[in-house]
Design an enzyme around this catalytic site. Structure first.
Site, mmCIF file in Angstrom:
data_model
loop_
_atom_site.group_PDB
_atom_site.id
_atom_site.type_symbol
_atom_site.label_atom_id
_atom_site.label_comp_id
_atom_site.label_asym_id
_atom_site.label_seq_id
_atom_site.Cartn_x
_atom_site.Cartn_y
_atom_site.Cartn_z
ATOM 1 N N ARG A 147 16.224 -35.359 -27.905
ATOM 2 C CA ARG A 147 17.309 -34.876 -26.626
ATOM 3 C C ARG A 147 18.357 -34.778 -27.083
ATOM 4 O O ARG A 147 18.910 -34.512 -26.389
ATOM 5 C CB ARG A 147 16.947 -33.183 -26.728
ATOM 6 N N CYS A 182 12.014 -24.307 -27.125
ATOM 7 C CA CYS A 182 12.204 -24.503 -25.994
ATOM 8 C C CYS A 182 13.767 -24.522 -25.198
ATOM 9 O O CYS A 182 14.620 -25.174 -25.311
ATOM 10 C CB CYS A 182 11.467 -25.386 -25.931
ATOM 11 N N GLU A 220 16.798 -27.749 -22.271
ATOM 12 C CA GLU A 220 17.501 -28.460 -23.634
ATOM 13 C C GLU A 220 18.295 -27.166 -24.643
ATOM 14 O O GLU A 220 19.039 -28.018 -24.951
ATOM 15 C CB GLU A 220 15.663 -28.282 -24.033
HETATM 16 C C1 LIG Z 1 12.389 -21.138 -33.401
HETATM 17 C C2 LIG Z 1 13.086 -22.137 -33.058
HETATM 18 C C3 LIG Z 1 12.422 -23.127 -32.933
HETATM 19 C C4 LIG Z 1 12.687 -24.770 -32.804
HETATM 20 N N1 LIG Z 1 11.874 -25.272 -32.551
HETATM 21 C C5 LIG Z 1 13.167 -26.549 -32.366
HETATM 22 C C6 LIG Z 1 11.917 -27.348 -32.136
HETATM 23 O O1 LIG Z 1 10.552 -27.997 -32.783
HETATM 24 N N2 LIG Z 1 12.673 -28.905 -32.246
HETATM 25 C C7 LIG Z 1 14.278 -29.271 -32.065
HETATM 26 O O2 LIG Z 1 13.720 -29.955 -31.854
HETATM 27 N N3 LIG Z 1 14.446 -28.000 -31.893
HETATM 28 C C8 LIG Z 1 14.091 -26.609 -31.885
HETATM 29 N N4 LIG Z 1 14.883 -25.593 -32.020
HETATM 30 C C9 LIG Z 1 16.221 -25.369 -31.291
HETATM 31 C C10 LIG Z 1 17.105 -25.520 -32.570
HETATM 32 O O3 LIG Z 1 16.347 -24.882 -33.613
HETATM 33 C C11 LIG Z 1 17.502 -27.094 -32.832
HETATM 34 O O4 LIG Z 1 18.315 -27.630 -31.403
HETATM 35 C C12 LIG Z 1 18.960 -26.978 -33.845
HETATM 36 O O5 LIG Z 1 18.756 -28.054 -34.460
HETATM 37 C C13 LIG Z 1 20.167 -26.904 -33.049
HETATM 38 O O6 LIG Z 1 20.700 -26.669 -34.534
HETATM 39 P P1 LIG Z 1 21.875 -25.603 -34.572
HETATM 40 O O7 LIG Z 1 22.999 -25.566 -35.910
HETATM 41 O O8 LIG Z 1 21.501 -24.158 -34.698
HETATM 42 O O9 LIG Z 1 23.072 -26.013 -32.868
HETATM 43 P P2 LIG Z 1 23.666 -24.869 -32.225
HETATM 44 O O10 LIG Z 1 22.883 -23.955 -31.980
HETATM 45 O O11 LIG Z 1 25.180 -24.048 -33.642
HETATM 46 O O12 LIG Z 1 24.529 -25.955 -31.689
HETATM 47 C C14 LIG Z 1 24.133 -26.704 -30.179
HETATM 48 C C15 LIG Z 1 24.802 -27.556 -30.135
HETATM 49 O O13 LIG Z 1 24.954 -28.506 -31.057
HETATM 50 C C16 LIG Z 1 26.240 -28.479 -30.943
HETATM 51 N N5 LIG Z 1 26.995 -28.553 -32.877
HETATM 52 C C17 LIG Z 1 25.973 -27.752 -33.710
HETATM 53 N N6 LIG Z 1 26.012 -28.266 -34.768
HETATM 54 C C18 LIG Z 1 27.880 -29.273 -34.619
HETATM 55 C C19 LIG Z 1 28.156 -30.398 -35.420
HETATM 56 N N7 LIG Z 1 28.554 -30.148 -36.551
HETATM 57 N N8 LIG Z 1 28.575 -31.400 -34.801
HETATM 58 C C20 LIG Z 1 29.054 -31.370 -33.737
HETATM 59 N N9 LIG Z 1 28.118 -30.598 -32.689
HETATM 60 C C21 LIG Z 1 27.851 -29.707 -33.194
HETATM 61 C C22 LIG Z 1 26.823 -27.232 -31.094
HETATM 62 O O14 LIG Z 1 27.560 -27.527 -30.134
HETATM 63 C C23 LIG Z 1 25.555 -27.001 -29.104
HETATM 64 O O15 LIG Z 1 25.968 -27.629 -28.806
HETATM 65 C C24 LIG Z 1 14.269 -24.572 -32.541
HETATM 66 C C25 LIG Z 1 14.925 -22.593 -31.989
HETATM 67 C C26 LIG Z 1 14.616 -21.329 -32.252
HETATM 68 C C27 LIG Z 1 15.053 -20.674 -32.221
#
Ligand SMILES: Cc1cc2nc3c(=O)[nH]c(=O)nc-3n(C[C@H](O)[C@H](O)[C@H](O)COP(=O)(O)OP(=O)(O)OC[C@H]3O[C@@H](n4cnc5c(N)ncnc54)[C@H](O)[C@@H]3O)c2cc1C
Length: 302
Positions: free
Chosen positions: A177, A226, A296
């Site tokens: 992460r 998480c 996280e």
């Molecule tokens: C039900 C559920 C289950 C999940 N299970 C997991 C799991 O098993 N494993 C896991 O690792 N995560 C898990 N997550 C967390 C999450 O889904 C991941 O971290 C996901 O990759 C975040 O992507 P996002 O596009 O939603 O990012 P966001 O939540 O929109 O952003 C997260 C961070 O990334 C940055 N960011 C987003 N897009 C970009 C970009 N293009 N360039 C630069 N920075 C960027 C944002 O500025 C922020 O700092 C889970 C979440 C939920 C709700």
């Protein structure tokens, strides 16, 4: 934060940026928490450097939103605008074992598309919501795999050079992460190199992972996955569970009774509630286990 200056509004239109006034971040995040600000949706990725110069020139701070699935956003009027890439069509192009993917692509849809073309490896990530850009930034992982393992190259806007650059996979460090990207670097696209596997076999792996998630996570509730990272050699969820904290709540922010490291918004939780719950659980774990849990979830405090 609101953009009122007509000259900026006009320039945004020239840069193919759609301005949504007063967007509610609670509607754009999986936790359903967050105040309001202007949302700038970038239709042409090439305009990002000019957009950032424009914002800098007018002292307008910004944050970068992917799918909003790993975010806890502060309440009320927010002191920065939010930038988001608009997903182009197509967002995934295959070339042998390489998948060229736009950062705005939906992670799950991309994995399914690759699977249907007999490219696997990322079965464990199928239930991770959000965009490919967010997954790269967080080095999303599950069930023993992480996206970083498959990265051949990343196209990104680098805050240090203020230019769009291409990094090879071996120039980036992907840890649990955590990645070596600078906080203001913005991922625009990635090339993934994926192992060939028959679709049927990939589907089997996907079904197993989906079932594991269904049995262990509160999938019908609003969460950000998480809340804490697992400390080396330990499980944050197990420690919280052993302290009997499932169901503990502050207002509508609640430790899930299904998975102790998932904190859910059980109604109309505010960021203040969720942050108080996080602080309370962290303190109890510190007292009982002597372990300081690291977030996280990414917190964007107002
Ligand atoms: C039900 C559920 C289950 C999940 N299970 C997991 C799991 O098993 N494993 C896991 O690792 N995560 C898990 N997550 C967390 C999450 O889904 C991941 O971290 C996901 O990759 C975040 O992507 P996002 O596009 O939603 O990012 P966001 O939540 O929109 O952003 C997260 C961070 O990334 C940055 N960011 C987003 N897009 C970009 C970009 N293009 N360039 C630069 N920075 C960027 C944002 O500025 C922020 O700092 C889970 C979440 C939920 C709700």
């Amino acid at each position: 934060m609101r953009i009122h200056d007509p000259s900026i509004v006009c320039k945004l239109a020239e840069l193919h940026v759609e301005l949504q006034y007063g967007a509610a971040l609670s509607d754009l995040t999986s936790l359903g928490i967050g105040g309001t600000t202007d949302l700038l949706r970038i239709k042409k990725h090439e305009s990002l450097p000019d957009l950032l110069s424009l914002l800098d020139a007018h002292d307008i701070p910004h944050k970068f939103l992917g799918g909003g699935s790993n975010l806890l956003v502060g309440d009320g009027e927010l002191p920065w605008v939010v930038l988001q890439l608009v997903r182009p069509e197509p967002d995934v192009v295959l070339d042998g074992s390489l998948a060229r993917v736009d950062a705005a692509a939906d992670l799950g849809r991309m994995i399914t598309f690759c699977a249907k073309n007999d490219l696997g490896g990322m079965e464990g990530l199928i239930g991770v919501p959000g965009t490919v850009g967010g997954a790269l930034r967080m080095n999303a992982g599950a069930y023993g795999m992480q996206i970083g393992n498959y990265v051949r190259e990343v196209t990104l806007y680098r805050s240090a050079s203020r230019k769009v650059e291409i990094l090879r996979g071996d120039q980036i460090s992907f840890e649990y992460r955590h990645t070596s990207f600078a906080p203001d670097d913005m991922m625009l696209a990635v090339i993934l190199e994926l192992p060939s596997k028959p679709y049927k076999e990939i589907l089997k792996g996907i079904r197993i992972c989906n079932e594991k998630r269904r049995l262990s996570q509160p999938l019908g509730q609003k969460s950000a996955g998480c809340i804490f990272k697992n400390p080396p050699g330990a499980s944050a969820g197990r420690m919280i569970d052993e302290l009997g904290l499932k169901g503990l709540s502050v207002g509508d922010a609640q430790v899930s009774d299904r998975h102790a490291n998932f904190f859910v918004n059980a109604g109309h939780a505010s960021a203040k509630d969720m942050l108080a719950l996080i602080a309370d659980v962290r303190e109890r774990v510190q007292k009982s286990f002597g372990v300081s849990l690291e977030n996280e979830v990414v917190v964007w405090n107002a």
